[in-house]
Design an enzyme around this catalytic site. Structure first.
Site, PDB file in Angstrom:
ATOM      1  CG  HIS A 227      -6.004   5.067   2.224  1.00 24.78           C
ATOM      2  ND1 HIS A 227      -5.777   4.714   3.533  1.00 24.78           N
ATOM      3  CD2 HIS A 227      -5.685   3.975   1.478  1.00 24.78           C
ATOM      4  CE1 HIS A 227      -5.334   3.465   3.574  1.00 24.78           C
ATOM      5  NE2 HIS A 227      -5.280   2.995   2.340  1.00 24.78           N
TER       6      HIS A 227
ATOM      7  CD  GLU B 175      -8.875   3.304   4.028  1.00 22.89           C
ATOM      8  OE1 GLU B 175      -9.031   3.158   2.798  1.00 22.89           O
ATOM      9  OE2 GLU B 175      -8.198   2.527   4.720  1.00 22.89           O
TER      10      GLU B 175
ATOM     11  NE  ARG C 223      -1.519   4.833  -4.031  1.00 24.58           N
ATOM     12  CZ  ARG C 223      -1.115   3.849  -3.255  1.00 24.58           C
ATOM     13  NH1 ARG C 223      -1.147   3.991  -1.938  1.00 24.58           N
ATOM     14  NH2 ARG C 223      -0.691   2.716  -3.766  1.00 24.58           N
TER      15      ARG C 223
END
Length: 323
Positions: free
Chosen positions: A189, A298, A107
């Site tokens: 997420h 998630e 990420r």
């Protein structure tokens, strides 16, 4: 007027090309956007391959992104759909990932945009593209020197984001490009936007085992009741749904189903909301009462580890339908 028996007939209209999905790259080559002919749209940052917008045909946003989120590549985005890899949270007792920051490096690394593909529907009026798939890639060459030192394994990731009419699919292919085996965890997420968290309930997690990360000892295990899950305080739980990944998990608001999530090879579901105190403690969470308008549900593989031998691949994903 003389009636001519052989006068030319009107020319038939030549059909134009069917409408196509439009894909653009903007923000100094840092953001990819796609729009379907029917109006649905997504925006994906190359930083983290993070989806930061998903709108329906009416332009209604389906994802929650903090007003204070950093989208300039300086830190992970608070909101949207960040990709967690190769570790969920931190794992100080797992030697291979113990040196990595929270949620790993996927990420916070810049991904490559690998291109688009579309599918056409002849059943819809005027035909045109029924969906558009955007592919993103990450390999060791994309990592910072710090991340490469912390996790020197040879790997390749392909992350596919598919926008359909009323749905969004995300899938991840993980490949071990080396000879030595290694282990990983992964998670999508997703921050869902809701109108009022007090009216939200989550179904599909009934009678399921879960780890509660906010209790003492941390984490403690429990089994959820047969009733639906509501959120009235800070929540951070890892569920193993009793129905398995094929059984949908739904987010309802005011009794009406708002989202349905079906998972493929992602056995766990994390439910997270920071609530009032948690939101205040997060510098990039804004507005501070934004916890009332979001819920994270998630899909992931985060209980234990997925092991890949040299040359092996793994794939998992989710399909989210907005209702």
């Amino acid at each position: 007027m003389v009636d001519r028996p052989k006068k030319p007939s009107a020319l038939s209209a030549t059909p134009g090309p069917a409408p196509q999905a439009q894909v653009t790259i903007s923000h100094s080559n840092n953001r990819v956007a796609a729009v379907l002919p029917t109006g649905e749209s997504i925006e994906v940052l190359l930083f983290g391959a993070t989806i930061v917008s998903w709108k329906d045909a009416k332009g209604v946003e389906k994802l929650w992104v903090s007003e204070a989120a950093k989208t300039d590549g300086s830190k992970a985005v608070r909101g949207g759909v960040p990709v967690v890899f190769p570790v969920f949270g931190t794992a100080p007792d797992h030697a291979a990932t113990s040196k990595l920051p929270q949620h790993g490096f996927a990420r916070t690394s810049r991904w490559e945009f690998l291109g688009k593909s579309t599918s056409e529907s002849s059943s819809t009026s005027g035909g045109g593209d029924d969906s558009v798939k955007l592919d993103f890639g990450l390999s060791p060459s994309n990592l910072s020197e710090e991340s490469r030192k912390a996790w020197p394994s040879e790997f390749g990731l392909i992350y596919s984001v598919t926008l359909g009419r009323g749905n969004l699919s995300t899938s991840l292919v993980v490949r071990n490009e080396g000879d030595a085996a290694w282990e990983f965890q992964t998670l999508m997420h997703t921050y869902f936007r809701v109108g009022d968290i007090a009216k939200v309930e989550i179904t599909g997690l009934e009678k399921s085992q879960y780890l509660d990360k906010l209790t003492t000892p941390i984490p403690s295990t429990a089994t959820s009741p047969s009733s639906t899950l509501t959120i009235a305080k800070a929540t951070d739980r890892v569920y193993s749904p009793a129905g398995g990944p094929e059984a949908p998990v739904a987010i309802k608001e005011g009794g009406n189903e708002k989202f349905s999530i079906v998972r493929d090879n992602l056995n766990e579901v994390v439910v997270w909301n920071p609530w009032e105190a948690g939101a205040k403690s997060l510098a990039d969470f804004a507005p501070k009462d934004g916890y009332k308008e979001m819920i994270c549900v998630e899909a992931g593989a985060v209980k234990g580890w997925v092991k890949l031998e040299g040359g092996e691949s793994w794939e998992g994903g989710q399909i989210i339908t907005a209702l």
